[in-house]
Scaffold this motif. Sequence first.
Motif, mmCIF file in Angstrom:
data_model
loop_
_atom_site.group_PDB
_atom_site.id
_atom_site.type_symbol
_atom_site.label_atom_id
_atom_site.label_comp_id
_atom_site.label_asym_id
_atom_site.label_seq_id
_atom_site.Cartn_x
_atom_site.Cartn_y
_atom_site.Cartn_z
ATOM 1 N N UNK A 1 40.435 52.493 73.370
ATOM 2 C CA UNK A 1 40.641 51.237 74.090
ATOM 3 C C UNK A 1 39.315 50.577 74.414
ATOM 4 N N UNK A 2 39.318 49.259 74.364
ATOM 5 C CA UNK A 2 38.183 48.473 74.832
ATOM 6 C C UNK A 2 38.312 48.360 76.349
ATOM 7 N N UNK A 3 37.404 49.034 77.059
ATOM 8 C CA UNK A 3 37.477 49.048 78.522
ATOM 9 C C UNK A 3 36.431 48.134 79.159
ATOM 10 N N UNK A 4 35.657 47.437 78.337
ATOM 11 C CA UNK A 4 34.648 46.516 78.861
ATOM 12 C C UNK A 4 34.210 45.547 77.784
ATOM 13 N N UNK A 5 34.165 44.264 78.134
ATOM 14 C CA UNK A 5 33.779 43.224 77.174
ATOM 15 C C UNK A 5 32.880 42.231 77.883
ATOM 16 N N UNK A 6 31.722 41.939 77.258
ATOM 17 C CA UNK A 6 30.794 40.988 77.862
ATOM 18 C C UNK A 6 30.133 40.156 76.776
ATOM 19 N N UNK A 7 30.193 38.854 76.965
ATOM 20 C CA UNK A 7 29.556 37.937 76.021
ATOM 21 C C UNK A 7 28.182 37.583 76.603
ATOM 22 N N UNK A 8 27.166 38.352 76.225
ATOM 23 C CA UNK A 8 25.840 38.194 76.803
ATOM 24 C C UNK A 8 24.973 37.205 76.069
ATOM 25 N N UNK B 1 46.648 40.914 75.265
ATOM 26 C CA UNK B 1 46.778 39.977 76.383
ATOM 27 C C UNK B 1 45.414 39.373 76.668
ATOM 28 N N UNK B 2 45.325 38.041 76.644
ATOM 29 C CA UNK B 2 44.011 37.400 76.798
ATOM 30 C C UNK B 2 44.184 35.958 77.249
ATOM 31 N N UNK B 3 43.277 35.517 78.135
ATOM 32 C CA UNK B 3 43.318 34.143 78.629
ATOM 33 C C UNK B 3 42.212 33.287 78.034
ATOM 34 N N UNK B 4 41.422 33.838 77.099
ATOM 35 C CA UNK B 4 40.261 33.128 76.578
ATOM 36 C C UNK B 4 40.584 32.113 75.509
ATOM 37 N N UNK B 5 39.533 31.534 74.945
ATOM 38 C CA UNK B 5 39.679 30.536 73.877
ATOM 39 C C UNK B 5 39.328 31.187 72.542
ATOM 40 N N UNK B 6 40.048 30.793 71.493
ATOM 41 C CA UNK B 6 39.893 31.421 70.189
ATOM 42 C C UNK B 6 39.987 30.372 69.090
ATOM 43 N N UNK B 7 39.482 30.726 67.908
ATOM 44 C CA UNK B 7 39.590 29.827 66.762
ATOM 45 C C UNK B 7 41.031 29.838 66.251
ATOM 46 N N UNK C 1 32.500 26.427 70.868
ATOM 47 C CA UNK C 1 32.961 26.924 69.575
ATOM 48 C C UNK C 1 32.326 28.273 69.251
ATOM 49 N N UNK C 2 31.047 28.430 69.599
ATOM 50 C CA UNK C 2 30.388 29.712 69.365
ATOM 51 C C UNK C 2 31.099 30.817 70.139
ATOM 52 N N UNK C 3 31.474 30.539 71.376
ATOM 53 C CA UNK C 3 32.185 31.549 72.164
ATOM 54 C C UNK C 3 33.563 31.837 71.586
ATOM 55 N N UNK D 1 37.153 28.384 82.675
ATOM 56 C CA UNK D 1 36.450 29.054 83.774
ATOM 57 C C UNK D 1 35.995 30.444 83.350
ATOM 58 N N UNK D 2 34.880 30.882 83.891
ATOM 59 C CA UNK D 2 34.385 32.221 83.576
ATOM 60 C C UNK D 2 35.463 33.256 83.861
ATOM 61 N N UNK D 3 35.645 34.183 82.928
ATOM 62 C CA UNK D 3 36.640 35.227 83.129
ATOM 63 C C UNK D 3 36.924 35.991 81.862
ATOM 64 N N UNK D 4 37.322 37.253 82.008
ATOM 65 C CA UNK D 4 37.664 38.079 80.861
ATOM 66 C C UNK D 4 36.491 38.373 79.959
ATOM 67 N N UNK D 5 35.266 38.309 80.496
ATOM 68 C CA UNK D 5 34.072 38.565 79.688
ATOM 69 C C UNK D 5 33.511 37.335 79.015
ATOM 70 N N UNK D 6 34.213 36.183 79.114
ATOM 71 C CA UNK D 6 33.758 34.955 78.468
ATOM 72 C C UNK D 6 33.124 34.039 79.508
ATOM 73 N N UNK D 7 31.908 33.517 79.237
ATOM 74 C CA UNK D 7 31.257 32.613 80.178
ATOM 75 C C UNK D 7 32.003 31.294 80.319
ATOM 76 N N UNK D 8 31.718 30.588 81.408
ATOM 77 C CA UNK D 8 32.348 29.296 81.665
ATOM 78 C C UNK D 8 31.769 28.217 80.762
#
Length: 383
Positions: free
Chosen positions: A114-121, A192-198, A91-93, A40-47
Amino acid sequence: MTDKLYEEDAYLREFEAEVTGCVPAEGGWLVTLDRTAFYPEGGGQPADTGTLGGARVLDVHEKEGEILHTTDAPLPVGERAAGAIDWEARFSRMQQHTGEHIVSGIIHRLFGLDNVGFHMGRDAVTIDLNGELTADDLARVERLANEAVWENLPVGAEYPAPEALASLDYRSKKELTGRVRIVTVPGSDVCACCGTHVRRTGEIGVIKLLTSQRYKGGVRVWLLCGDRALTDYNEKNAQAYAVSGMLSAKVGELAGAVERMQAENDALKLRAARLQEELFRYRAREVEEGATYALLFEDAMEPPALRRFCLALCERCGVAAVLSGSEREGWKYAAGSAHSDVRPLGRELNAAFSGRGGGSPELVQGTLSGSREEIENFFRSRV
């Protein structure tokens, strides 16, 4: 609560699940499952997108632990449905997100920012930092980030026990409660992160920092990783070689070639302006000395040239006006006088021909609508 398969295995492309809910919603249907591989979309990563049963998954969001899939068709509640995510996009994300971890972690370790903002545009990934970095700083970060890629390090994700978490030094944009998922890239980042990674950093391929600019007291950095970095390189490489051919210069010498071309262009513009001034003075002699007014219609003349020609004419007559354009597309105009205030004339012109514009006592400029005959009659009757 939906079982989040993507947290257990980010490489899971296909799965089966029971449909636990399906309700109509804006843009389609909201479908819930007992488990899902759709992120799901969240943490700067699209759905993620993909297919579910006979429907297309258009969007995915999380609400109170339930994953909501927006589909373009309804699915029968209680039945099992096969799901498949769009793997190439996923996979690209994963490449972008893991690369961002490495860059942000290195910046935090080296500079304490600190990284205070992250967006995968669509065009690039952006990270916002709460402090400034120089170009040399970012070059150093990029080099170290790619060295982490070349080392092909394992990327770990786990939920530490509360006691272990309390003693762990990790990055986080906000205070967290409950279970916290920690993603670790050895030597580069603990976050701390809920995203997907390689699984390993080598799968990122390459990390490229594109540019940066000051932003809200800090700096915003644009970067691309993996497939997107390669696509960006190919596009820019093609453009560079195309320009190289046009300028007959080597790719590594394009900046100097462009500078020389700009200098030549500026010199030509200056020469053209001087010649145009001479032409305008020559043409102004066609106007009778001391005439009440001069009105000329010119082809394809831009406002700066209209102004210069009008001022040249003002030396020969009471009021001068030059127009360029057409009855269908409208007119650009300049009107002036060396002897009287032309601002009232400009206001009358604008009122009579739905015009816009203004200026000084010596010169007014703007746009008009109307026929050439009507404009000529206006000047005959008022000037």
